[in-house]
Scaffold this motif. Structure first.
Motif, PDB file in Angstrom:
ATOM      1  N   THR A 150      22.798  74.788  84.909  1.00  0.00           N
ATOM      2  CA  THR A 150      22.678  73.329  84.984  1.00  0.00           C
ATOM      3  C   THR A 150      23.307  72.661  83.770  1.00  0.00           C
ATOM      4  O   THR A 150      23.407  73.258  82.693  1.00  0.00           O
ATOM      5  N   PHE A 151      23.704  71.431  83.980  1.00  0.00           N
ATOM      6  CA  PHE A 151      24.215  70.598  82.892  1.00  0.00           C
ATOM      7  C   PHE A 151      23.175  69.561  82.468  1.00  0.00           C
ATOM      8  O   PHE A 151      23.353  68.887  81.466  1.00  0.00           O
ATOM      9  N   THR A 152      22.129  69.441  83.253  1.00  0.00           N
ATOM     10  CA  THR A 152      21.035  68.526  82.937  1.00  0.00           C
ATOM     11  C   THR A 152      19.752  69.335  82.780  1.00  0.00           C
ATOM     12  O   THR A 152      19.735  70.546  83.007  1.00  0.00           O
ATOM     13  N   TRP A 153      18.678  68.673  82.432  1.00  0.00           N
ATOM     14  CA  TRP A 153      17.420  69.377  82.172  1.00  0.00           C
ATOM     15  C   TRP A 153      16.263  68.407  82.346  1.00  0.00           C
ATOM     16  O   TRP A 153      16.438  67.316  82.848  1.00  0.00           O
ATOM     17  N   ASP A 154      15.094  68.808  81.927  1.00  0.00           N
ATOM     18  CA  ASP A 154      13.857  68.049  82.047  1.00  0.00           C
ATOM     19  C   ASP A 154      13.193  68.367  83.385  1.00  0.00           C
ATOM     20  O   ASP A 154      13.299  69.484  83.864  1.00  0.00           O
ATOM     21  N   ARG A 155      12.546  67.410  84.001  1.00  0.00           N
ATOM     22  CA  ARG A 155      11.731  67.684  85.176  1.00  0.00           C
ATOM     23  C   ARG A 155      12.605  67.834  86.429  1.00  0.00           C
ATOM     24  O   ARG A 155      13.502  67.025  86.666  1.00  0.00           O
ATOM     25  N   VAL A 156      12.304  68.884  87.205  1.00  0.00           N
ATOM     26  CA  VAL A 156      13.060  69.167  88.418  1.00  0.00           C
ATOM     27  C   VAL A 156      12.078  69.464  89.555  1.00  0.00           C
ATOM     28  O   VAL A 156      10.916  69.813  89.317  1.00  0.00           O
ATOM     29  N   THR A 157      12.562  69.322  90.778  1.00  0.00           N
ATOM     30  CA  THR A 157      11.793  69.673  91.962  1.00  0.00           C
ATOM     31  C   THR A 157      12.509  70.799  92.689  1.00  0.00           C
ATOM     32  O   THR A 157      13.718  70.717  92.914  1.00  0.00           O
ATOM     33  N   VAL A 158      11.773  71.846  93.025  1.00  0.00           N
ATOM     34  CA  VAL A 158      12.332  72.958  93.798  1.00  0.00           C
ATOM     35  C   VAL A 158      11.839  72.836  95.229  1.00  0.00           C
ATOM     36  O   VAL A 158      10.625  72.921  95.493  1.00  0.00           O
ATOM     37  N   TRP A 159      12.767  72.607  96.145  1.00  0.00           N
ATOM     38  CA  TRP A 159      12.458  72.532  97.572  1.00  0.00           C
ATOM     39  C   TRP A 159      12.753  73.893  98.192  1.00  0.00           C
ATOM     40  O   TRP A 159      13.856  74.419  98.045  1.00  0.00           O
ATOM     41  N   VAL A 160      11.776  74.443  98.884  1.00  0.00           N
ATOM     42  CA  VAL A 160      11.964  75.703  99.607  1.00  0.00           C
ATOM     43  C   VAL A 160      11.947  75.387 101.097  1.00  0.00           C
ATOM     44  O   VAL A 160      11.009  74.771 101.602  1.00  0.00           O
TER      45      VAL A 160
END
Length: 271
Positions: A150-160
């Motif tokens: 990734t080139f960004t960071w912080d909070r992410v959501t993982v969709w399965v």
């Protein structure tokens, strides 16, 4: 985005100005008049930008003192960072077909079985045998691992993206777990998540679409290389696709197409 006042709307043309908060980030055109719409591009002077990730405030000013501050994310790899490896972020998203894992790790008799073409865009993976007992995620437990960058960071959501399933274990709901890098696995109860919507409507939607989408939320401490781990908890869970939303996911029927996958450079042949 952060706004310091009300947004400006209307049909009368107005002057604007775009001011990045650092000298190595440039806006073009930086000022002008908006009649219908204006596209402003931000370019980076990479010779002056700091290594690592930066969030730069960009102030957009309009008439009557109106202004909005937008955070621009800039990432310049360190000189020794090397080339990206794994599925590479683009437009704030990493999209991975489940069958394109980097490592499939079993335990004892438990392994991962490929079900070709069961997904809407590729195959699916399920822990096998279907009579396997519930597993505690973590340690050397059975899991799928996916390298991504990734080139960004912080909070992410993982969709399965899962194939619709009933709770065949007659327990408290089918579960799997997700973790990124070294964080503790986060349990996800598929049955409870989907039942947040009235059951009949949820089942109608999931079976007609042939997919159930379930989310978990995580935090990336830094940009760069990461490992997404999907842990087995219950058998019969079938995973079709994984999507890491870093803020750019847009609504679509099939989900975003699979991200570019960068392979490690082959080792030099000995002389």
């Amino acid at each position: 985005r952060r706004s310091t006042s009300r947004s400006y709307r209307g049909t009368v043309p107005f002057a604007y100005r775009v001011e990045p908060g650092v000298p190595w980030l440039r806006a073009s055109p930086a000022r002008g008049t908006v009649t219908d719409q204006v596209r402003v591009e931000l370019t980076v002077d990479w010779s002056r930008a700091p290594h690592g990730g930066s969030r730069v405030p960009v102030t957009v000013s309009g008439p009557a003192g109106q202004r909005v501050i937008v955070d621009a994310t800039v990432y310049r790899p360190a000189p020794d960072a090397g080339a990206p490896v794994g599925f590479v972020e683009a437009n704030g998203v990493v999209s991975i077909e489940a069958e394109h894992f980097d490592r499939a790790i079993g335990k004892g008799e438990i392994c991962w079985k490929l079900l070709p073409d069961i997904g809407r865009t590729a195959g699916g993976l399920t822990p096998f045998p279907v009579t396997a007992p519930r597993q505690i995620p973590g340690g050397d437990g059975p899991r799928l691992e996916y390298d991504f960058y990734t080139f960004t960071w912080d909070r992410v959501t993982v969709w399965v993206y899962l194939s619709p399933r009933n709770d065949v274990t007659l327990g408290d709901g089918l579960e799997y777990a997700v973790s990124i890098d070294d964080e503790p696995p986060q349990l996800v109860n598929v049955t409870r998540s989907l039942n947040a919507i009235p059951m009949n409507r949820s089942w109608e939607r999931n079976t007609s679409d042939h997919v159930a989408r379930v989310a978990s939320r995580h935090r990336l401490a830094r940009p760069g290389a990461h490992v997404l781990k999907l842990w087995m908890v219950d058998p019969t869970v079938i995973v079709q696709k994984l999507v890491v939303d870093l803020g750019g996911l847009q609504p679509s029927y099939l989900g975003p197409p699979e991200s570019y996958r960068a392979r490690p450079a082959p080792a030099a042949a000995p002389r």
